[in-house]
Design an enzyme around this catalytic site. Sequence first.
Site, short mmCIF file in Angstrom:
data_model
loop_
_atom_site.label_atom_id
_atom_site.label_comp_id
_atom_site.label_asym_id
_atom_site.label_seq_id
_atom_site.Cartn_x
_atom_site.Cartn_y
_atom_site.Cartn_z
N SER A 1 80.04 1.05 -21.58
CA SER A 1 80.31 2.43 -21.19
C SER A 1 80.73 3.23 -22.42
O SER A 1 80.03 3.22 -23.43
CB SER A 1 81.37 2.45 -20.09
N ASP B 1 72.53 2.19 -12.41
CA ASP B 1 73.72 2.82 -12.98
C ASP B 1 73.42 4.29 -13.26
O ASP B 1 72.50 4.60 -14.01
CB ASP B 1 74.09 2.10 -14.28
N HIS C 1 76.41 -0.87 -13.95
CA HIS C 1 77.16 -0.50 -15.14
C HIS C 1 77.69 -1.73 -15.89
O HIS C 1 78.47 -2.49 -15.36
CB HIS C 1 78.32 0.41 -14.72
#
Length: 508
Positions: free
Chosen positions: A189, A442, A467
């Site tokens: 991320s 995602d 994710h």
Amino acid sequence: MAIGFHLRSILICLFSVPFFTFGFASIIPKFPSSALRSELKQHSHSTQNGLYRTKFFTQTLDHFNYNPQSYQTFQQRYLINDTHWGGAKNKAPIFVYTGNEGNIEWFTQNTGFMFENAPYFKALLVFIEHRFYGKSIPFGGSKKVAYENTSTLGYLSSTQALADYAILITDLKKNLSATDSPVVVFGGSYGGMLAAWFRMKYPHVAIGALASSAPILHFMGLVSPDIFYTIITQDFRSESENCYKVLKGSWKLTSDTAKKPGGVELLRKSFRLCKSKDFGAGTLQNWLATAWIYTAMTDYPTPSNFLNPLPAYPVRKMCEAIDSSVREKNTLNKLYEAVNIYYNFTGTATCFDLDDDSDPHDLGGWQWQACTEMIMPVGGSNKESIFPESEWSYEDRVAVCDLYFNVTPRPHWITTEFGGHDIETVLKRFGSNIIFYNGLRDPWSGGGVLKNISKTLVAIVAKEGAHHVDLRYSTKEDPTWLKDVRKQEVKIITSWISQYYQDLQSNN
């Protein structure tokens, strides 16, 4: 609707974040929003205690100026595991996790890939906490002082964080007499963005980077503001057309219900809300949106416990709950059954507290980053979306940031500092040794690198992936495609390290 839902959802995710992830007090909720009574607020995510030792490094406050205040220092936390390290004499590799927008211990549960592959690589593991998060707080370690105003928060930025990592890694290698040990950085991320940027900016420190679910292209002028919600819509619609229709109609239903006499009390009972202060439809809708968004982000193929305890394939479970609800004509009940999967899968919560603004993972600093440099266009929603139709507005972001911080965003700084426009051509000229993993379920994959750029700038794209699922701990239930992704990543990293040793030998 623009203020009630649109602005409140601008930064609801990320990275962190979750990319994770972002929130503004009552206007934009903190990430993640648990909204549960004390039964679940007391739940603590596994921090893999015993797998690392906690240390602190005396870090410089400001790496880019030479004013007297720049030389102030603070204690930066990092975690270290040398169980399988082959040692400095053998020039064994060092794996470094570039910390996200929160407590570093919390993110270790998403670094199973590093722990599990440390024996194979004989790697030293290091997890560095991002400045202004967790226990790495400047100005005497006081969050109250550090977050007090723009004069102190001004030292919170991605560039300062990357410089922190470079200095800490360099010093650590020196102290371990491991100057020839190759360093590979990892991140998911926002941490994945930092890992990719670190390899670009500090190639002399790290030989490669695994950037998982890193939306380095999710900035103004590079992606459509609609892409984030479009992917979430596709996730739910692919499971069930009826599920899609129920979610799409939920905003009008909750708004209309709230306007009726006794409507708010009906909503409170339907969704098992705690006896909190009065709330409007916008507050409830934001709570619902949080569940749909984070469930799509963490639509993992096995049970997880990152944001909240969730079953395997939680999007599918939500749609099954909607489609098989006992009270087929009661749409509010259908929505409750779905949202209950995200907020109360364990079944321990007796009611949901919409007033809960706790920040158990120390994510509050992202509010500042999202008002200065991380101007990621999220919130646009087209007619097909399960979310209300709306346009993302940079002017709205400016207004909120001025209100809360008296600061004006710099929307193009990130792409100026790290690039992004025509990234394939640009990175091909000078870049190397970066793995960009993205799962197409995602919503942040819309801002990810989805095509190979060169032989050493590799995009691994998983159609069913969510994710940064590749970084999570493996299980016996992992699907074949996920096992294959991890095998490919190990193979690529092995080739980087092998080439490094060859280059080192030829230069001696």
